[in-house]
Design a protein around this motif. Structure first.
Motif, PDB file in Angstrom:
ATOM      1  N   VAL A 143      42.300  -2.960 -39.328  1.00  0.00           N
ATOM      2  CA  VAL A 143      43.134  -2.819 -40.547  1.00  0.00           C
ATOM      3  C   VAL A 143      42.853  -1.476 -41.222  1.00  0.00           C
ATOM      4  O   VAL A 143      43.777  -0.778 -41.640  1.00  0.00           O
ATOM      5  CB  VAL A 143      42.910  -4.010 -41.528  1.00  0.00           C
ATOM      6  N   LYS A 144      41.581  -1.086 -41.291  1.00  0.00           N
ATOM      7  CA  LYS A 144      41.262   0.211 -41.904  1.00  0.00           C
ATOM      8  C   LYS A 144      41.957   1.337 -41.137  1.00  0.00           C
ATOM      9  O   LYS A 144      42.495   2.268 -41.726  1.00  0.00           O
ATOM     10  CB  LYS A 144      39.751   0.460 -41.909  1.00  0.00           C
ATOM     11  N   GLY A 145      41.922   1.238 -39.798  1.00  0.00           N
ATOM     12  CA  GLY A 145      42.521   2.272 -38.956  1.00  0.00           C
ATOM     13  C   GLY A 145      44.037   2.323 -39.105  1.00  0.00           C
ATOM     14  O   GLY A 145      44.641   3.382 -38.970  1.00  0.00           O
ATOM     15  N   PRO A 150      42.314   6.293 -48.175  1.00  0.00           N
ATOM     16  CA  PRO A 150      41.028   6.969 -48.431  1.00  0.00           C
ATOM     17  C   PRO A 150      40.213   6.255 -49.492  1.00  0.00           C
ATOM     18  O   PRO A 150      40.762   5.541 -50.336  1.00  0.00           O
ATOM     19  CB  PRO A 150      41.429   8.362 -48.910  1.00  0.00           C
ATOM     20  N   ARG A 151      38.907   6.433 -49.450  1.00  0.00           N
ATOM     21  CA  ARG A 151      38.054   5.834 -50.493  1.00  0.00           C
ATOM     22  C   ARG A 151      38.348   6.525 -51.819  1.00  0.00           C
ATOM     23  O   ARG A 151      38.874   7.649 -51.839  1.00  0.00           O
ATOM     24  CB  ARG A 151      36.590   6.007 -50.111  1.00  0.00           C
ATOM     25  N   PRO A 152      38.013   5.891 -52.933  1.00  0.00           N
ATOM     26  CA  PRO A 152      38.272   6.525 -54.230  1.00  0.00           C
ATOM     27  C   PRO A 152      37.618   7.902 -54.305  1.00  0.00           C
ATOM     28  O   PRO A 152      36.541   8.118 -53.730  1.00  0.00           O
ATOM     29  CB  PRO A 152      37.623   5.553 -55.223  1.00  0.00           C
ATOM     30  N   ASP A 158      27.248   7.950 -49.653  1.00  0.00           N
ATOM     31  CA  ASP A 158      25.823   7.888 -49.305  1.00  0.00           C
ATOM     32  C   ASP A 158      25.466   6.468 -48.866  1.00  0.00           C
ATOM     33  O   ASP A 158      24.438   5.926 -49.218  1.00  0.00           O
ATOM     34  CB  ASP A 158      24.958   8.316 -50.507  1.00  0.00           C
ATOM     35  N   MET A 159      26.397   5.893 -48.063  1.00  0.00           N
ATOM     36  CA  MET A 159      26.195   4.500 -47.642  1.00  0.00           C
ATOM     37  C   MET A 159      25.227   4.397 -46.473  1.00  0.00           C
ATOM     38  O   MET A 159      25.162   5.284 -45.634  1.00  0.00           O
ATOM     39  CB  MET A 159      27.533   3.888 -47.235  1.00  0.00           C
ATOM     40  N   PHE A 160      24.532   3.242 -46.434  1.00  0.00           N
ATOM     41  CA  PHE A 160      23.653   2.881 -45.325  1.00  0.00           C
ATOM     42  C   PHE A 160      24.532   2.702 -44.090  1.00  0.00           C
ATOM     43  O   PHE A 160      25.608   2.088 -44.204  1.00  0.00           O
ATOM     44  CB  PHE A 160      22.939   1.579 -45.731  1.00  0.00           C
ATOM     45  N   VAL A 165      35.532   4.502 -38.965  1.00  0.00           N
ATOM     46  CA  VAL A 165      36.621   3.967 -39.815  1.00  0.00           C
ATOM     47  C   VAL A 165      36.158   3.691 -41.247  1.00  0.00           C
ATOM     48  O   VAL A 165      36.984   3.453 -42.119  1.00  0.00           O
ATOM     49  CB  VAL A 165      37.239   2.655 -39.257  1.00  0.00           C
ATOM     50  N   ASP A 166      34.847   3.743 -41.456  1.00  0.00           N
ATOM     51  CA  ASP A 166      34.350   3.449 -42.809  1.00  0.00           C
ATOM     52  C   ASP A 166      34.640   4.560 -43.813  1.00  0.00           C
ATOM     53  O   ASP A 166      34.314   4.435 -44.987  1.00  0.00           O
ATOM     54  CB  ASP A 166      32.860   3.085 -42.774  1.00  0.00           C
ATOM     55  N   LYS A 167      35.297   5.623 -43.338  1.00  0.00           N
ATOM     56  CA  LYS A 167      35.755   6.608 -44.329  1.00  0.00           C
ATOM     57  C   LYS A 167      36.985   6.063 -45.058  1.00  0.00           C
ATOM     58  O   LYS A 167      37.379   6.585 -46.084  1.00  0.00           O
ATOM     59  CB  LYS A 167      36.044   7.957 -43.683  1.00  0.00           C
ATOM     60  N   PRO A 171      40.634  -2.807 -45.901  1.00  0.00           N
ATOM     61  CA  PRO A 171      40.010  -3.590 -46.963  1.00  0.00           C
ATOM     62  C   PRO A 171      38.508  -3.313 -47.021  1.00  0.00           C
ATOM     63  O   PRO A 171      37.967  -2.650 -46.131  1.00  0.00           O
ATOM     64  CB  PRO A 171      40.260  -5.019 -46.489  1.00  0.00           C
ATOM     65  N   SER A 172      37.848  -3.870 -48.008  1.00  0.00           N
ATOM     66  CA  SER A 172      36.395  -3.712 -48.098  1.00  0.00           C
ATOM     67  C   SER A 172      35.722  -4.609 -47.058  1.00  0.00           C
ATOM     68  O   SER A 172      35.885  -5.830 -47.078  1.00  0.00           O
ATOM     69  CB  SER A 172      35.907  -4.103 -49.484  1.00  0.00           C
ATOM     70  N   GLY A 173      34.976  -3.984 -46.152  1.00  0.00           N
ATOM     71  CA  GLY A 173      34.264  -4.746 -45.120  1.00  0.00           C
ATOM     72  C   GLY A 173      33.186  -5.632 -45.724  1.00  0.00           C
ATOM     73  O   GLY A 173      32.931  -6.738 -45.234  1.00  0.00           O
ATOM     74  N   HIS A 174      32.561  -5.152 -46.796  1.00  0.00           N
ATOM     75  CA  HIS A 174      31.537  -5.967 -47.444  1.00  0.00           C
ATOM     76  C   HIS A 174      32.166  -7.220 -48.061  1.00  0.00           C
ATOM     77  O   HIS A 174      31.578  -8.304 -48.012  1.00  0.00           O
ATOM     78  CB  HIS A 174      30.822  -5.166 -48.540  1.00  0.00           C
ATOM     79  N   ALA A 175      33.365  -7.035 -48.635  1.00  0.00           N
ATOM     80  CA  ALA A 175      34.017  -8.186 -49.277  1.00  0.00           C
ATOM     81  C   ALA A 175      34.451  -9.215 -48.234  1.00  0.00           C
ATOM     82  O   ALA A 175      34.261 -10.426 -48.438  1.00  0.00           O
ATOM     83  CB  ALA A 175      35.208  -7.711 -50.105  1.00  0.00           C
ATOM     84  N   SER A 209      30.418  -5.347 -56.933  1.00  0.00           N
ATOM     85  CA  SER A 209      29.566  -4.157 -56.809  1.00  0.00           C
ATOM     86  C   SER A 209      30.261  -3.035 -56.030  1.00  0.00           C
ATOM     87  O   SER A 209      29.984  -1.861 -56.230  1.00  0.00           O
ATOM     88  CB  SER A 209      28.235  -4.511 -56.150  1.00  0.00           C
ATOM     89  N   ARG A 210      31.206  -3.414 -55.132  1.00  0.00           N
ATOM     90  CA  ARG A 210      31.904  -2.373 -54.353  1.00  0.00           C
ATOM     91  C   ARG A 210      32.723  -1.474 -55.274  1.00  0.00           C
ATOM     92  O   ARG A 210      32.804  -0.270 -55.071  1.00  0.00           O
ATOM     93  CB  ARG A 210      32.859  -2.996 -53.296  1.00  0.00           C
ATOM     94  N   VAL A 211      33.327  -2.099 -56.292  1.00  0.00           N
ATOM     95  CA  VAL A 211      34.140  -1.313 -57.238  1.00  0.00           C
ATOM     96  C   VAL A 211      33.216  -0.557 -58.196  1.00  0.00           C
ATOM     97  O   VAL A 211      33.433   0.615 -58.486  1.00  0.00           O
ATOM     98  CB  VAL A 211      35.102  -2.248 -58.021  1.00  0.00           C
ATOM     99  N   ARG A 215      32.861   2.589 -54.418  1.00  0.00           N
ATOM    100  CA  ARG A 215      33.183   2.599 -52.976  1.00  0.00           C
ATOM    101  C   ARG A 215      34.637   2.211 -52.725  1.00  0.00           C
ATOM    102  O   ARG A 215      35.232   2.613 -51.732  1.00  0.00           O
ATOM    103  CB  ARG A 215      32.307   1.580 -52.225  1.00  0.00           C
ATOM    104  N   HIS A 216      35.157   1.339 -53.598  1.00  0.00           N
ATOM    105  CA  HIS A 216      36.477   0.757 -53.344  1.00  0.00           C
ATOM    106  C   HIS A 216      37.336   0.658 -54.591  1.00  0.00           C
ATOM    107  O   HIS A 216      36.806   0.619 -55.709  1.00  0.00           O
ATOM    108  CB  HIS A 216      36.319  -0.668 -52.798  1.00  0.00           C
ATOM    109  N   ASN A 217      38.634   0.514 -54.324  1.00  0.00           N
ATOM    110  CA  ASN A 217      39.553   0.143 -55.391  1.00  0.00           C
ATOM    111  C   ASN A 217      39.556  -1.388 -55.491  1.00  0.00           C
ATOM    112  O   ASN A 217      39.161  -2.076 -54.535  1.00  0.00           O
ATOM    113  CB  ASN A 217      40.965   0.635 -55.068  1.00  0.00           C
TER     114      ASN A 217
END
Ligand SMILES: CC(C)=CCC/C(C)=C/CC/C(C)=C/COP(=O)(O)O
Length: 254
Positions: A143-145, A150-152, A158-160, A165-167, A171-175, A209-211, A215-217
């Motif tokens: 889905v990201k691809g 783009p990220r906000p 500076d993510m672990f 595709v994490d650029k 959607p938020s993978g963490h969510a 926390s992502r917002v 990291r995310h909208n």
């Protein structure tokens, strides 16, 4: 005093009324379209795509308004986006929350549990959790691809451990992972009520926390939570067992 009927007739002869009418049916005798047909000096009609741009659909307007509100709210809520942000001192804590929802600890932890488990029931649950986590990674990457949002702009990258595709942020993978794992754990682990509440709180905190981290909208996280929730139903539907996937289970039988 003129009768209401005769004043209505006079109004109908005015150009603005005529042009409105001419869009709905055959051209009125003195309408601009009739003048154009008869070789007047009016400009040629606009191409179809220009008309579309001038008349955006209701869905288009609704989507761009939602996007504008989303960007505005996400920027306002990104209070831990940097050390100098309003709540910048909470950033290290939120980064711990970030790691708690990261794919690597969940994959490694599940794999380790699978290798250590000595009951077939535990192996079945853990194998399905591993399958769910991998399915989630693939789905989010696809889905990201496709969406490539783009990220906000206020995000500091500076993510672990990330993959290419994490650029992208939608959607938020963490969510998705948080919602998926939350439903999984609630269905398959017998936990006391306070622990169940903690699991749900953890998933919500990971999403918020992502917002806050920038990291995310907001819509990335909302969609991610929905996707993870729905993905659990797919995992349940495709539940792996020694009956339908004996080869997989044979790998883990000591
Ligand atoms: C087996 C394999 C390919 C593992 C990759 C694990 C990995 C690096 C996952 C990425 C997790 C991550 C940083 C997701 C991004 O989450 P967002 O919430 O920022 O979309």
């Amino acid at each position: 005093m003129p009768s209401p009927r005769s004043s209505r007739e006079r109004r109908a002869g005015r150009p603005e009324f005529v042009s409105l009418l001419s869009q709905r049916g055959p051209a009125a005798p003195d309408s601009p379209s009739r003048r154009r047909e008869s070789g007047g000096s009016a400009p040629p009609p606009l191409p179809e795509e220009d008309c579309m741009r001038l008349n955006p659909s209701f869905v288009g307007i609704a989507l761009s308004s939602l996007l504008a509100v989303d960007l505005w709210a996400s920027k306002r809520l990104g209070v831990c986006a940097g050390e100098a942000s309003a709540w910048g001192s909470a950033r290290p804590l939120l980064k711990v929350v970030e790691v708690s929802g990261h794919g690597i600890p969940w994959l490694l932890g599940t794999f380790y549990g699978l290798c250590q488990s000595d009951s077939s029931a535990a192996r079945e649950v853990l194998l399905n959790l591993l399958f769910a986590l991998l399915l989630d990674l693939v789905l989010v990457a696809v889905v990201k691809g496709i969406v490539r949002r783009p990220r906000p702009t206020h995000n500091k990258m500076d993510m672990f451990v990330t993959v290419s595709v994490d650029k992208y942020s939608f959607p938020s993978g963490h969510a998705t992972r948080a919602a998926l794992v939350c439903r999984f754990v609630l269905h398959h682990l017998v936990l006391a009520v306070p622990l169940r509440v903690l699991v749900v709180l953890w998933a919500l905190i990971v999403g918020v926390s992502r917002v806050m981290l920038g990291r995310h909208n907001v819509t990335d996280v909302l969609f991610g939570l929905l996707l993870g929730y729905a993905l659990y139903s797919v995992v349940e539907y495709c539940w792996l067992s020694p009956l339908n996937a004996p080869a997989l289970f044979a790998l883990w039988t000591h």
